[in-house]
Design a protein around this motif. Structure first.
Motif, PDB file in Angstrom:
ATOM      1  N   TYR A   1       0.852  -1.183   0.000  1.00 49.22           N
ATOM      2  CA  TYR A   1       0.000   0.000   0.000  1.00 49.22           C
ATOM      3  C   TYR A   1       0.890   1.236   0.000  1.00 49.22           C
ATOM      4  O   TYR A   1       1.893   1.280   0.722  1.00 49.22           O
ATOM      5  N   PHE A   2       0.517   2.225  -0.820  1.00 47.90           N
ATOM      6  CA  PHE A   2       1.279   3.474  -0.883  1.00 47.90           C
ATOM      7  C   PHE A   2       0.325   4.649  -0.868  1.00 47.90           C
ATOM      8  O   PHE A   2      -0.739   4.605  -1.488  1.00 47.90           O
ATOM      9  N   ASP A   3       0.723   5.715  -0.179  1.00 49.57           N
ATOM     10  CA  ASP A   3      -0.087   6.927  -0.132  1.00 49.57           C
ATOM     11  C   ASP A   3      -0.045   7.696  -1.446  1.00 49.57           C
ATOM     12  O   ASP A   3      -0.985   8.399  -1.785  1.00 49.57           O
ATOM     13  N   ASN A   4       1.092   7.577  -2.172  1.00 45.12           N
ATOM     14  CA  ASN A   4       1.241   8.341  -3.410  1.00 45.12           C
ATOM     15  C   ASN A   4       2.248   7.675  -4.335  1.00 45.12           C
ATOM     16  O   ASN A   4       2.948   6.735  -3.934  1.00 45.12           O
ATOM     17  N   LYS A   5       2.313   8.178  -5.551  1.00 44.11           N
ATOM     18  CA  LYS A   5       3.180   7.568  -6.565  1.00 44.11           C
ATOM     19  C   LYS A   5       4.662   7.684  -6.211  1.00 44.11           C
ATOM     20  O   LYS A   5       5.441   6.786  -6.509  1.00 44.11           O
ATOM     21  N   GLU A   6       5.058   8.782  -5.552  1.00 41.43           N
ATOM     22  CA  GLU A   6       6.459   8.935  -5.185  1.00 41.43           C
ATOM     23  C   GLU A   6       6.888   7.849  -4.203  1.00 41.43           C
ATOM     24  O   GLU A   6       7.973   7.278  -4.336  1.00 41.43           O
ATOM     25  N   ASP A   7       6.032   7.555  -3.222  1.00 43.58           N
ATOM     26  CA  ASP A   7       6.338   6.485  -2.270  1.00 43.58           C
ATOM     27  C   ASP A   7       6.430   5.137  -2.982  1.00 43.58           C
ATOM     28  O   ASP A   7       7.297   4.314  -2.668  1.00 43.58           O
ATOM     29  N   ALA A   8       5.538   4.919  -3.936  1.00 43.83           N
ATOM     30  CA  ALA A   8       5.535   3.658  -4.687  1.00 43.83           C
ATOM     31  C   ALA A   8       6.808   3.521  -5.516  1.00 43.83           C
ATOM     32  O   ALA A   8       7.444   2.456  -5.530  1.00 43.83           O
ATOM     33  N   ILE A   9       7.198   4.587  -6.191  1.00 38.51           N
ATOM     34  CA  ILE A   9       8.417   4.563  -7.014  1.00 38.51           C
ATOM     35  C   ILE A   9       9.642   4.356  -6.121  1.00 38.51           C
ATOM     36  O   ILE A   9      10.528   3.552  -6.425  1.00 38.51           O
TER      37      ILE A   9
ATOM     38  N   PRO B   1      -2.966  -3.984  -4.340  1.00 40.88           N
ATOM     39  CA  PRO B   1      -4.384  -4.305  -4.535  1.00 40.88           C
ATOM     40  C   PRO B   1      -5.327  -3.105  -4.497  1.00 40.88           C
ATOM     41  O   PRO B   1      -6.280  -3.046  -5.265  1.00 40.88           O
ATOM     42  N   ARG B   2      -5.075  -2.129  -3.629  1.00 39.70           N
ATOM     43  CA  ARG B   2      -5.949  -0.956  -3.547  1.00 39.70           C
ATOM     44  C   ARG B   2      -5.595   0.084  -4.599  1.00 39.70           C
ATOM     45  O   ARG B   2      -6.307   1.078  -4.763  1.00 39.70           O
ATOM     46  N   GLY B   3      -4.490  -0.139  -5.288  1.00 38.88           N
ATOM     47  CA  GLY B   3      -4.058   0.779  -6.339  1.00 38.88           C
ATOM     48  C   GLY B   3      -3.375   2.013  -5.783  1.00 38.88           C
ATOM     49  O   GLY B   3      -3.519   2.363  -4.616  1.00 38.88           O
TER      50      GLY B   3
ATOM     51  N   ASP C   1      -6.473  14.382 -13.001  1.00 45.45           N
ATOM     52  CA  ASP C   1      -6.592  13.113 -13.739  1.00 45.45           C
ATOM     53  C   ASP C   1      -6.507  11.953 -12.750  1.00 45.45           C
ATOM     54  O   ASP C   1      -5.420  11.511 -12.389  1.00 45.45           O
ATOM     55  N   THR C   2      -7.660  11.486 -12.317  1.00 44.30           N
ATOM     56  CA  THR C   2      -7.701  10.424 -11.312  1.00 44.30           C
ATOM     57  C   THR C   2      -7.886   9.047 -11.933  1.00 44.30           C
ATOM     58  O   THR C   2      -8.116   8.073 -11.230  1.00 44.30           O
ATOM     59  N   GLU C   3      -7.758   8.945 -13.240  1.00 44.34           N
ATOM     60  CA  GLU C   3      -7.982   7.684 -13.945  1.00 44.34           C
ATOM     61  C   GLU C   3      -6.752   6.769 -13.964  1.00 44.34           C
ATOM     62  O   GLU C   3      -6.864   5.599 -14.271  1.00 44.34           O
ATOM     63  N   LYS C   4      -5.578   7.307 -13.704  1.00 48.28           N
ATOM     64  CA  LYS C   4      -4.335   6.545 -13.836  1.00 48.28           C
ATOM     65  C   LYS C   4      -3.999   5.811 -12.544  1.00 48.28           C
ATOM     66  O   LYS C   4      -3.137   6.216 -11.774  1.00 48.28           O
ATOM     67  N   ILE C   5      -4.686   4.686 -12.324  1.00 49.80           N
ATOM     68  CA  ILE C   5      -4.484   3.888 -11.117  1.00 49.80           C
ATOM     69  C   ILE C   5      -3.690   2.635 -11.492  1.00 49.80           C
ATOM     70  O   ILE C   5      -4.066   1.903 -12.408  1.00 49.80           O
ATOM     71  N   ALA C   6      -2.592   2.407 -10.777  1.00 49.03           N
ATOM     72  CA  ALA C   6      -1.766   1.216 -11.022  1.00 49.03           C
ATOM     73  C   ALA C   6      -1.952   0.227  -9.875  1.00 49.03           C
ATOM     74  O   ALA C   6      -1.885   0.595  -8.701  1.00 49.03           O
ATOM     75  N   THR C   7      -2.195  -1.031 -10.233  1.00 44.39           N
ATOM     76  CA  THR C   7      -2.282  -2.097  -9.240  1.00 44.39           C
ATOM     77  C   THR C   7      -1.064  -3.022  -9.307  1.00 44.39           C
ATOM     78  O   THR C   7      -0.847  -3.820  -8.405  1.00 44.39           O
ATOM     79  N   ILE C   8      -0.286  -2.889 -10.378  1.00 44.53           N
ATOM     80  CA  ILE C   8       0.962  -3.644 -10.525  1.00 44.53           C
ATOM     81  C   ILE C   8       2.055  -2.664 -10.935  1.00 44.53           C
ATOM     82  O   ILE C   8       1.892  -1.891 -11.891  1.00 44.53           O
ATOM     83  N   LEU C   9       3.169  -2.712 -10.226  1.00 40.96           N
ATOM     84  CA  LEU C   9       4.327  -1.873 -10.529  1.00 40.96           C
ATOM     85  C   LEU C   9       5.476  -2.772 -10.955  1.00 40.96           C
ATOM     86  O   LEU C   9       5.740  -3.778 -10.300  1.00 40.96           O
ATOM     87  N   PHE C  10       6.122  -2.403 -12.035  1.00 41.94           N
ATOM     88  CA  PHE C  10       7.314  -3.097 -12.497  1.00 41.94           C
ATOM     89  C   PHE C  10       8.462  -2.098 -12.411  1.00 41.94           C
ATOM     90  O   PHE C  10       8.600  -1.235 -13.271  1.00 41.94           O
ATOM     91  N   GLY C  11       9.254  -2.165 -11.339  1.00 45.45           N
ATOM     92  CA  GLY C  11      10.412  -1.288 -11.221  1.00 45.45           C
ATOM     93  C   GLY C  11      11.574  -1.926 -11.972  1.00 45.45           C
ATOM     94  O   GLY C  11      11.923  -3.072 -11.702  1.00 45.45           O
TER      95      GLY C  11
END
Length: 147
Positions: free
Chosen positions: A13-21, A81-83, A91-101
């Motif tokens: 689970y991530f609060d934002n894209k920066e945390d996910a990256i 799972p929660r995206g 633009d709230t349409e860009k939800i990722a549920t799988i990340l490939f770093g």
């Protein structure tokens, strides 16, 4: 595509894209694939050009300048799972549920992106990854691409 099981993470689970990256980048650092300088370059890459690819996937990777920070080619697969939103406030349409770093020596990252894109062009494959309940299940799905 060589998948290292220790780089596959389920139910994150991530609060934002920066945390996910940053999470994807740190997995690559811990695995010895890149130096710590690669992680901020991954965030910068997303600021320059979104790493969101559609079909609920994002492929965080570094800038061209960060190639010097790549020790060996590697890929992380992170299930969210929660995206996590890779869009803007508008633009709230860009939800990722799988990340490939990814990190690639030379141009090997292009081959990784191509293989991921082909597999994930079928949204059913993305759903299978998102619904997987074990690391082995994800590895088996992705290694079948090679067969």
């Amino acid at each position: 595509m060589q998948i290292q099981k220790e780089l596959v993470k389920l139910n994150q689970y991530f609060d934002n894209k920066e945390d996910a990256i940053r999470y994807c980048g740190n997995l690559l650092v811990e695995g010895g694939y890149v130096t710590a300088d690669y992680v901020p370059a991954m965030i910068k890459r997303n600021e320059e050009l979104s790493v969101y690819m559609g079909n609920f996937i994002a492929i965080p990777h570094g800038t061209d300048e960060a190639k010097r920070d790549v020790k060996k080619t590697g890929i992380t697969i992170v299930q969210v799972p929660r995206g996590v939103s890779f869009g803007s406030a508008d633009d709230t349409e860009k939800i990722a549920t799988i990340l490939f770093g990814i990190a690639g020596v030379g141009n090997e990252h292009l081959e990784l992106i191509q293989k991921i894109s082909i597999f994930c062009a079928d949204v059913d494959n993305v759903v299978k990854l998102a619904d997987a309940t074990s690391v082995d299940e994800i590895v088996n799905l992705l290694e079948a691409v090679e067969a």
